[in-house]
Enzyme design. Structure first.
Site, PDB file in Angstrom:
ATOM      1  N   ASN A   1       0.887  -1.174   0.000  1.00 43.58           N
ATOM      2  CA  ASN A   1       0.000   0.000   0.000  1.00 43.58           C
ATOM      3  C   ASN A   1       0.915   1.211   0.000  1.00 43.58           C
ATOM      4  O   ASN A   1       1.528   1.529   1.013  1.00 43.58           O
ATOM      5  CB  ASN A   1      -0.885  -0.022   1.253  1.00 43.58           C
ATOM      6  N   TRP A   2       1.027   1.841  -1.165  1.00 46.31           N
ATOM      7  CA  TRP A   2       1.975   2.962  -1.300  1.00 46.31           C
ATOM      8  C   TRP A   2       1.481   4.211  -0.570  1.00 46.31           C
ATOM      9  O   TRP A   2       2.236   5.162  -0.391  1.00 46.31           O
ATOM     10  CB  TRP A   2       2.191   3.279  -2.776  1.00 46.31           C
ATOM     11  N   LYS A   3       0.184   4.242  -0.222  1.00 45.24           N
ATOM     12  CA  LYS A   3      -0.402   5.431   0.416  1.00 45.24           C
ATOM     13  C   LYS A   3      -0.166   6.661  -0.475  1.00 45.24           C
ATOM     14  O   LYS A   3      -0.141   6.533  -1.690  1.00 45.24           O
ATOM     15  CB  LYS A   3       0.142   5.587   1.836  1.00 45.24           C
TER      16      LYS A   3
ATOM     17  N   HIS B 277      -9.391   1.333   4.424  1.00 49.36           N
ATOM     18  CA  HIS B 277      -8.172   1.443   5.233  1.00 49.36           C
ATOM     19  C   HIS B 277      -8.439   2.362   6.430  1.00 49.36           C
ATOM     20  O   HIS B 277      -9.211   3.323   6.318  1.00 49.36           O
ATOM     21  CB  HIS B 277      -7.027   1.997   4.372  1.00 49.36           C
TER      22      HIS B 277
ATOM     23  N   GLU C 256      -6.790   4.683   7.631  1.00 45.60           N
ATOM     24  CA  GLU C 256      -6.515   6.100   7.346  1.00 45.60           C
ATOM     25  C   GLU C 256      -7.681   6.748   6.615  1.00 45.60           C
ATOM     26  O   GLU C 256      -7.991   7.921   6.835  1.00 45.60           O
ATOM     27  CB  GLU C 256      -5.205   6.219   6.545  1.00 45.60           C
TER      28      GLU C 256
ATOM     29  N   GLU D  68      -5.419  -4.980  10.292  1.00 49.13           N
ATOM     30  CA  GLU D  68      -4.356  -4.009  10.573  1.00 49.13           C
ATOM     31  C   GLU D  68      -4.656  -3.280  11.889  1.00 49.13           C
ATOM     32  O   GLU D  68      -5.430  -2.325  11.905  1.00 49.13           O
ATOM     33  CB  GLU D  68      -4.281  -2.968   9.452  1.00 49.13           C
TER      34      GLU D  68
ATOM     35  N   GLY E 298       2.700   2.024  10.775  1.00 45.44           N
ATOM     36  CA  GLY E 298       3.695   3.093  10.648  1.00 45.44           C
ATOM     37  C   GLY E 298       4.414   3.427  11.940  1.00 45.44           C
ATOM     38  O   GLY E 298       5.092   4.443  12.039  1.00 45.44           O
TER      39      GLY E 298
ATOM     40  N   SER F  22       3.514  -2.468  10.149  1.00 44.80           N
ATOM     41  CA  SER F  22       4.959  -2.556  10.328  1.00 44.80           C
ATOM     42  C   SER F  22       5.559  -3.905   9.923  1.00 44.80           C
ATOM     43  O   SER F  22       6.521  -4.358  10.526  1.00 44.80           O
ATOM     44  CB  SER F  22       5.346  -2.198  11.773  1.00 44.80           C
TER      45      SER F  22
ATOM     46  N   GLY G 255       2.863  -1.218   4.240  1.00 43.98           N
ATOM     47  CA  GLY G 255       2.976   0.201   3.936  1.00 43.98           C
ATOM     48  C   GLY G 255       4.418   0.576   3.652  1.00 43.98           C
ATOM     49  O   GLY G 255       4.934   0.358   2.545  1.00 43.98           O
ATOM     50  N   GLY G 256       5.086   1.131   4.652  1.00 48.81           N
ATOM     51  CA  GLY G 256       6.436   1.674   4.494  1.00 48.81           C
ATOM     52  C   GLY G 256       7.402   0.778   3.745  1.00 48.81           C
ATOM     53  O   GLY G 256       8.101   1.231   2.826  1.00 48.81           O
TER      54      GLY G 256
END
Ligand code: 13P
Length: 250
Positions: A10-12, A95, A97, A167, A173, A213, A234-235
């Site tokens: 997930n590049w966000k 998600h 977010e 999640e 993150g 993470s 993510g990251g």
């Protein structure tokens, strides 16, 4: 039991179109694993160039969001037909977010899930508890409620093809990975919930990811759990470490 693993990035809100092409080119030799479905969920503007760059590889390009109407006066939204036309097969729905910053609710998540299935796009349906909810001991109840609403009016054939991403919000993150036991416990509870909503065959077929993470170091143990069928990342999906996550079993 032979669920195929699925690892999705997930590049966000990262990567310009130019950067997206460079990242796909950088990662493509690293994410080859015949045992795993590999998906890069990218910002809408990156979908077409990323799709071009990924042509002929095992990488599927997915979207990070989609609206639940067919078309019309919804400024700024992306329709399912637009994703179909671009060749998108996966879309992240709900998600945390999006729920926190863009007021998505269990009800809008359900509408999007139904719309995605109507257009034969596989939804990656996100759920997860906050730190407060975990401390209050209501994690499982909360997740069950999110799942029940997300799957309203979804039939068993559709549910079998869905992907759920568990999640925990406190692990996103933050570098704080849920322990393997915590992740497995909730993913198992989600499978039980799907079994209650549908039947044993559907519970057995549906794929459940862990997200929060995830790294090349934590993936092997997480993905070895009986109810964890991969990860939503993510990251680390923006770095070569993503190749290690995809190749967790090598
Ligand atoms: P991180 O892997 O950066 O914690 O993000 C997880 C996530 O939100 C994936 O959807």
């Amino acid at each position: 039991m032979s669920r195929r693993k699925i690892v999705a990035g997930n590049w966000k809100m990262n990567m310009t179109p130019t950067e997206a092409v460079a990242l796909v080119n950088e990662l493509k030799p690293l994410v080859v694993n015949d045992d795993v479905d590999v998906v890069f969920c990218v910002p809408a503007i990156d979908i077409i160039p990323a799709m071009e760059a990924a042509k002929g590889t095992n990488i599927n390009i997915g979207a990070e969001n989609m609206y639940f109407e067919e078309k019309g006066a919804y400024t700024g939204e992306i329709s399912p037909a637009m994703l179909n036309d671009a060749g998108v097969k996966y879309v992240i729905i709900g998600h945390s977010e999006r729920r926190e910053y863009f007021a998505e609710t269990d009800e809008t998540v359900n509408k999007k899930v139904l719309k995605a299935f109507e257009h034969e796009i596989t939804p990656i349906i996100c759920c997860g508890e906050s730190l407060t909810q975990r401390e209050q001991g209501i994690t499982i109840d909360w997740i069950r409620q999110q799942i029940k609403i997300a799957f309203l009016n979804v039939n068993a054939d559709q549910a079998k093809k869905a992907v759920i991403a568990y999640e925990p919000i406190w692990a996103i993150g933050t570098g704080k990975v849920a322990t393997t036991e915590q992740a497995q416990e909730v993913c198992a509870a989600i499978r039980v919930c799907i079994g209650e909503l549908y039947d044993a065959a559907t519970a057995e077929a549906i794929r459940i990811q862990y997200g929060g993470s995830v790294s090349g170091a934590s993936a092997p143990e997480l993905f070895a759990q009986p109810d964890i069928d991969g990860g939503l990342v993510g990251g680390a999906s923006l770095k070569p470490d993503f190749g290690k996550i995809v190749n967790y079993n090598k």
